[in-house]
Write a protein that holds these residues in place. Structure first.
Motif, PDB file in Angstrom:
ATOM      1  N   MET A   1       0.849  -1.180   0.000  1.00 41.19           N
ATOM      2  CA  MET A   1       0.000   0.000   0.000  1.00 41.19           C
ATOM      3  C   MET A   1       0.897   1.247   0.000  1.00 41.19           C
ATOM      4  SD  MET A   1      -3.008  -1.345  -0.049  1.00 41.19           S
ATOM      5  CE  MET A   1      -4.227  -0.178   0.397  1.00 41.19           C
ATOM      6  N   LYS A   2       0.471   2.198  -0.732  1.00 42.97           N
ATOM      7  CA  LYS A   2       1.258   3.409  -0.924  1.00 42.97           C
ATOM      8  C   LYS A   2       1.128   4.383   0.254  1.00 42.97           C
ATOM      9  CE  LYS A   2       2.075   6.542  -4.756  1.00 42.97           C
ATOM     10  NZ  LYS A   2       1.674   6.896  -6.114  1.00 42.97           N
ATOM     11  N   TYR A   3      -0.038   4.415   0.889  1.00 42.50           N
ATOM     12  CA  TYR A   3      -0.298   5.364   1.972  1.00 42.50           C
ATOM     13  C   TYR A   3      -0.610   4.626   3.265  1.00 42.50           C
ATOM     14  CZ  TYR A   3      -0.757   8.309  -2.129  1.00 42.50           C
ATOM     15  OH  TYR A   3      -0.524   8.950  -3.319  1.00 42.50           O
ATOM     16  N   LYS A   4      -0.471   5.344   4.400  1.00 43.08           N
ATOM     17  CA  LYS A   4      -0.748   4.739   5.695  1.00 43.08           C
ATOM     18  C   LYS A   4      -1.747   5.599   6.464  1.00 43.08           C
ATOM     19  CE  LYS A   4       3.338   6.694   7.979  1.00 43.08           C
ATOM     20  NZ  LYS A   4       3.498   7.813   7.138  1.00 43.08           N
ATOM     21  N   VAL A   5      -2.301   5.031   7.524  1.00 41.31           N
ATOM     22  CA  VAL A   5      -3.272   5.746   8.349  1.00 41.31           C
ATOM     23  C   VAL A   5      -2.653   7.052   8.845  1.00 41.31           C
ATOM     24  CG1 VAL A   5      -4.584   5.665  10.504  1.00 41.31           C
ATOM     25  CG2 VAL A   5      -4.470   3.636   9.037  1.00 41.31           C
ATOM     26  N   GLY A   6      -3.421   8.122   8.721  1.00 40.79           N
ATOM     27  CA  GLY A   6      -2.973   9.441   9.153  1.00 40.79           C
ATOM     28  C   GLY A   6      -2.389  10.291   8.038  1.00 40.79           C
ATOM     29  N   ASP A   7      -2.020   9.669   6.916  1.00 38.44           N
ATOM     30  CA  ASP A   7      -1.491  10.436   5.790  1.00 38.44           C
ATOM     31  C   ASP A   7      -2.551  11.373   5.242  1.00 38.44           C
ATOM     32  OD1 ASP A   7       1.007   9.261   5.858  1.00 38.44           O
ATOM     33  OD2 ASP A   7       0.658   7.959   4.112  1.00 38.44           O
ATOM     34  N   LYS A   8      -2.124  12.559   4.883  1.00 39.61           N
ATOM     35  CA  LYS A   8      -2.986  13.518   4.209  1.00 39.61           C
ATOM     36  C   LYS A   8      -2.633  13.438   2.728  1.00 39.61           C
ATOM     37  CE  LYS A   8      -3.816  16.354   8.195  1.00 39.61           C
ATOM     38  NZ  LYS A   8      -4.775  15.422   8.673  1.00 39.61           N
ATOM     39  N   LYS A  49      -7.945   7.121   6.990  1.00 36.20           N
ATOM     40  CA  LYS A  49      -8.307   6.630   8.322  1.00 36.20           C
ATOM     41  C   LYS A  49      -8.249   5.113   8.425  1.00 36.20           C
ATOM     42  CE  LYS A  49     -13.330   6.088   8.216  1.00 36.20           C
ATOM     43  NZ  LYS A  49     -14.569   6.478   8.867  1.00 36.20           N
ATOM     44  N   TYR A  50      -8.218   4.425   7.286  1.00 37.33           N
ATOM     45  CA  TYR A  50      -8.177   2.966   7.288  1.00 37.33           C
ATOM     46  C   TYR A  50      -7.483   2.497   6.013  1.00 37.33           C
ATOM     47  CZ  TYR A  50      -9.741  -1.861   6.833  1.00 37.33           C
ATOM     48  OH  TYR A  50      -9.772  -3.222   6.662  1.00 37.33           O
ATOM     49  N   VAL A  51      -6.646   1.484   6.177  1.00 34.27           N
ATOM     50  CA  VAL A  51      -5.967   0.881   5.037  1.00 34.27           C
ATOM     51  C   VAL A  51      -6.287  -0.609   5.030  1.00 34.27           C
ATOM     52  CG1 VAL A  51      -3.743   0.409   3.953  1.00 34.27           C
ATOM     53  CG2 VAL A  51      -4.093   2.564   5.173  1.00 34.27           C
ATOM     54  N   GLY A  52      -6.866  -1.068   3.944  1.00 31.35           N
ATOM     55  CA  GLY A  52      -7.174  -2.482   3.741  1.00 31.35           C
ATOM     56  C   GLY A  52      -6.853  -2.798   2.296  1.00 31.35           C
ATOM     57  N   ARG A  53      -7.797  -3.391   1.590  1.00 37.36           N
ATOM     58  CA  ARG A  53      -7.610  -3.586   0.142  1.00 37.36           C
ATOM     59  C   ARG A  53      -7.657  -2.246  -0.587  1.00 37.36           C
ATOM     60  NH1 ARG A  53     -12.041  -7.812  -1.245  1.00 37.36           N
ATOM     61  NH2 ARG A  53     -12.124  -6.363  -2.977  1.00 37.36           N
ATOM     62  N   ALA A  62     -19.469   7.705   4.961  1.00 38.34           N
ATOM     63  CA  ALA A  62     -19.794   6.336   4.543  1.00 38.34           C
ATOM     64  C   ALA A  62     -18.486   5.651   4.164  1.00 38.34           C
ATOM     65  CB  ALA A  62     -20.761   6.359   3.363  1.00 38.34           C
ATOM     66  N   PRO A  63     -18.446   4.329   4.175  1.00 42.15           N
ATOM     67  CA  PRO A  63     -17.197   3.614   3.882  1.00 42.15           C
ATOM     68  C   PRO A  63     -16.883   3.519   2.390  1.00 42.15           C
ATOM     69  CG  PRO A  63     -18.918   2.052   4.358  1.00 42.15           C
ATOM     70  CD  PRO A  63     -19.518   3.426   4.567  1.00 42.15           C
ATOM     71  N   TRP A  64     -16.643   4.646   1.748  1.00 37.56           N
ATOM     72  CA  TRP A  64     -16.297   4.652   0.330  1.00 37.56           C
ATOM     73  C   TRP A  64     -14.856   4.206   0.185  1.00 37.56           C
ATOM     74  CZ3 TRP A  64     -20.609   5.121  -2.170  1.00 37.56           C
ATOM     75  CH2 TRP A  64     -21.625   5.933  -1.664  1.00 37.56           C
ATOM     76  N   GLY A  65     -14.590   3.298  -0.744  1.00 35.96           N
ATOM     77  CA  GLY A  65     -13.234   2.824  -0.989  1.00 35.96           C
ATOM     78  C   GLY A  65     -12.514   3.710  -1.999  1.00 35.96           C
TER      79      GLY A  65
END
Length: 76
Positions: A1-8, A49-53, A62-65
């Protein structure tokens, strides 16, 4: 994954409604741009705020990917 939680991250300004955008490390993993996401993409930056797939952003109610290719890069 390119980004992590907290990245702007800076959303691309050329995103199009209904177009599928892939993940950089897995081009078969895509998500399409919705009207709500397109509205969020008008902001200067979004916060991961969340990193998954895919990524979820704090600014969404809403949980938009989101995928890597929906972002320009990190905000400084």
């Amino acid at each position: 994954m390119k980004y992590k939680v907290g990245d702007k991250v800076i959303p691309r300004k050329d995103l199009l409604l209904g177009v599928d955008y892939p993940m950089a490390d897995n081009p078969e993993e895509t998500n399409d741009m919705t009207k709500t996401m397109l509205d969020l993409a008008e902001r200067d930056f979004l916060t991961i705020k969340y990193v998954g797939r895919q990524y979820m952003v704090e600014e969404a109610d809403a949980p938009w990917g989101w995928t890597d290719s929906m972002f320009v890069g990190l905000a400084t």
